[in-house]
Design an enzyme around this catalytic site. Structure first.
Site, PDB file in Angstrom:
ATOM      1  N   ASP A 153       0.798  -1.357   0.012  1.00 50.00           N
ATOM      2  CA  ASP A 153       0.173   0.154   0.032  1.00 50.00           C
ATOM      3  C   ASP A 153       1.053   1.178   0.252  1.00 50.00           C
ATOM      4  OD1 ASP A 153       0.938  -0.798   2.647  1.00 50.00           O
ATOM      5  OD2 ASP A 153      -0.387   0.846   3.504  1.00 50.00           O
ATOM      6  N   ASP A 212       9.150   3.335  -0.731  1.00 42.72           N
ATOM      7  CA  ASP A 212       8.263   3.085   0.288  1.00 42.72           C
ATOM      8  C   ASP A 212       6.824   2.529   0.099  1.00 42.72           C
ATOM      9  OD1 ASP A 212       7.037   2.637   2.776  1.00 42.72           O
ATOM     10  OD2 ASP A 212       6.439   4.885   3.030  1.00 42.72           O
ATOM     11  N   GLU A 247      -0.263  -0.630   5.881  1.00 36.50           N
ATOM     12  CA  GLU A 247       1.070  -0.444   6.882  1.00 36.50           C
ATOM     13  C   GLU A 247       0.947   0.919   6.873  1.00 36.50           C
ATOM     14  OE1 GLU A 247       4.990   0.572   8.030  1.00 36.50           O
ATOM     15  OE2 GLU A 247       3.736   1.503   6.134  1.00 36.50           O
ATOM     16  N   GLU A 248       0.295   1.733   5.998  1.00 37.76           N
ATOM     17  CA  GLU A 248       0.611   3.322   6.229  1.00 37.76           C
ATOM     18  C   GLU A 248      -0.653   3.642   7.022  1.00 37.76           C
ATOM     19  OE1 GLU A 248       2.833   4.784   5.178  1.00 37.76           O
ATOM     20  OE2 GLU A 248       3.929   3.873   3.697  1.00 37.76           O
ATOM     21  N   HIS A 257       6.959   9.333   0.968  1.00 36.44           N
ATOM     22  CA  HIS A 257       5.697  10.340   1.428  1.00 36.44           C
ATOM     23  C   HIS A 257       5.622  11.537   0.843  1.00 36.44           C
ATOM     24  CE1 HIS A 257       4.346   7.649   5.180  1.00 36.44           C
ATOM     25  NE2 HIS A 257       4.964   6.994   4.459  1.00 36.44           N
TER      26      HIS A 257
HETATM   27 ZN   LIG Z   1       6.882   1.741   4.578  1.00 35.14          ZN
END
Ligand SMILES: [Zn+2]
Length: 461
Positions: free
Chosen positions: A87, A116, A150-151, A433
């Site tokens: 994700d 990420d 996860e986020e 991010h």
């Molecule tokens: Zn991550």
């Protein structure tokens, strides 16, 4: 085995699979969630993509409630876990290249999730295939565990480990090299004002922040009136603090807004908290409960990020300072609240320190509650898992940097015995991010080689 050469030969496969994965817009979509698609279409598609790859490669795959899944190879009683997530966080503005394409420019592959955690996931995935194709006999099973939430809260791996086996040892390629063996505790604290706003309050409202894990970059207050020198004082305050803001008159009240600088809650010192600035300014403008509210913010969060005023401060050698980020701040007719993301040192006496802070607050107009708490995670540096992984990393990089700690949380913390291992190399900019997120193509290849050797070292003894 010359893993670096093998990874180099499989570069096209690596890049093509990463591009395909990046092209899946796997952002959490709570509005279209169903039991068969608990985090929306994108995260599920990304999970299916990986599981299909695993199946085509002749490995065993399993889907756990459409939240997580695994790809497993090898035989043996014990299990080596490799924890990844597919994700990604929302895109945001200002991209130079399309965020869901995976375009390669000057040796960098751009896209949301590039570092990420789709890039590291695909590097680890290539590593698994390289080890399988090498025919090297392993004594442990090797399982890539893939999460899709996860986020936004780890619901994926929490569900996964309710139903599936805990690996004997494991690593998460979702942070930094050489290795992170210490993750701070993460607590959500709520400070609530005991007295409700009075009817004749000057401060009508105060709002800042939407998520506790970010430093608020803007704050706004509504006041019934401002003092005679209010506007002049505000301009001077903005200059002194080198920031921007505005004081405007609406129909029956004044609006004071101020800008700060966003940062992750695990590093509040890298940002400028707009709520704290606004509170500091308002201490000269208010009376009553509004004054108590802003004075509290200025006293507790305005002097340091460590909670010293409430005796919450504490640092240790392996993980550094305990930090507090006031991320969501509200004051209205119902009273005031300050929600804080606290990142506390590994050897912190959490209960004791919270109780002590509550005692400090006993005479004050605030209560302190713990809304949630995730314990710290630590594997000693002497441990064989750490030693083995660091040695593999050093062999491929000739870099002898110290192991690291983080105030962030990775999947390593859900493992009984796990660490975060790559794949951001020391000195690289962390673009996770952010806009124009990218992964360095050569580093992807090096990481795949490191992961392949790590799998062999950890799974064959
Ligand atoms: Zn991550």
């Amino acid at each position: 085995m010359n893993w670096l050469q093998i990874a180099q030969e499989r570069k096209e496969e690596l890049l093509s699979e990463l591009q395909q994965l990046i092209q899946i817009e796997s952002v959490l979509d709570e509005n279209n969630a169903t039991p068969d698609m608990p985090f929306g279409q994108g995260p599920l598609d990304a999970l299916h993509f990986m599981l299909n790859k695993g199946e085509s490669a002749g490995m065993r795959v399993k889907n756990i409630d459409h939240m997580a899944g695994h790809i497993e190879m090898g035989e043996g009683q014990e299990l080596l876990g490799i924890l990844c997530h597919v994700d990604v966080v929302p895109v945001g503005d200002g991209w130079t290249y399309p965020p869901f394409e995976g375009r390669i420019v000057d040796g960098k592959l751009f896209g949301r999730g590039a570092i990420d955690d789709k890039g590291p996931t695909i590097a680890a995935w290539l590593a698994m295939k390289m080890v399988k194709d090498s025919g090297i006999k392993l004594d442990k099973r090797v399982r890539m565990i893939i999460g899709t939430d996860e986020e936004s809260g780890f619901r994926c791996v929490n569900r996964y480990f309710e139903k599936e086996e805990m690996p004997t040892i494991g690593f998460a390629p979702d942070a930094d090299f050489p290795l992170i063996n210490a993750e701070k505790g993460i607590a959500h604290l709520i400070f609530s004002q005991k007295n409700k706003a009075a009817a004749d309050e000057t401060l009508l409202s105060f709002t800042a922040g939407k998520r506790i894990n970010m430093v608020p970059d803007s704050a706004e207050a509504k006041l019934v009136s401002v003092s005679e020198d209010g506007a002049t004082n505000f301009q001077r305050f903005l200059q002194e603090n080198e920031t921007e803001g505005s004081l405007t008159k609406a129909q029956d009240h004044y609006i004071i807004a101020i800008k700060g600088k966003s940062a992750h809650a695990m590093e509040p010192e890298k940002g400028v908290n707009a709520a704290v600035l606004l509170a500091q300014f308002l201490t000269t403008e208010l009376t009553g409960n509004g004054l108590t509210f802003v004075q509290f913010i200025a006293d507790v969060f305005g002097k340091d990020h460590f909670g010293t005023a409430l005796t919450l401060n504490y640092r240790d050698e392996m993980s550094g300072e305990t930090t507090l980020n006031p991320g969501i701040i509200k004051f209205d007719a119902n009273g005031g609240t300050i929600e804080v993301s606290m990142r506390y040192a590994v050897t912190y006496s959490f209960e004791e320190k919270i109780t002590a802070a509550q005692q400090v607050l006993a005479q004050a107009d605030f209560t302190l509650d713990v809304a949630s708490d995730s314990a710290p995670h630590y594997i000693p540096e002497e441990d064989e898992l750490v030693q083995t992984l660091v040695a593999v990393y050093q062999k491929y990089t000739n870099d002898f940097s110290q192991v690291l700690s983080t105030g962030g949380g990775t999947y390593a913390r859900v493992l009984n015995k796990g660490v975060a291992f790559g794949m951001l190399f020391p000195g690289e900019a962390d673009v996770a991010h952010q806009k124009d997120e990218f992964v360095d193509v050569e580093n992807l290849i090096t990481a795949a080689a490191i992961y392949a050797e790590a799998i062999v070292k950890l799974a064959s003894k």
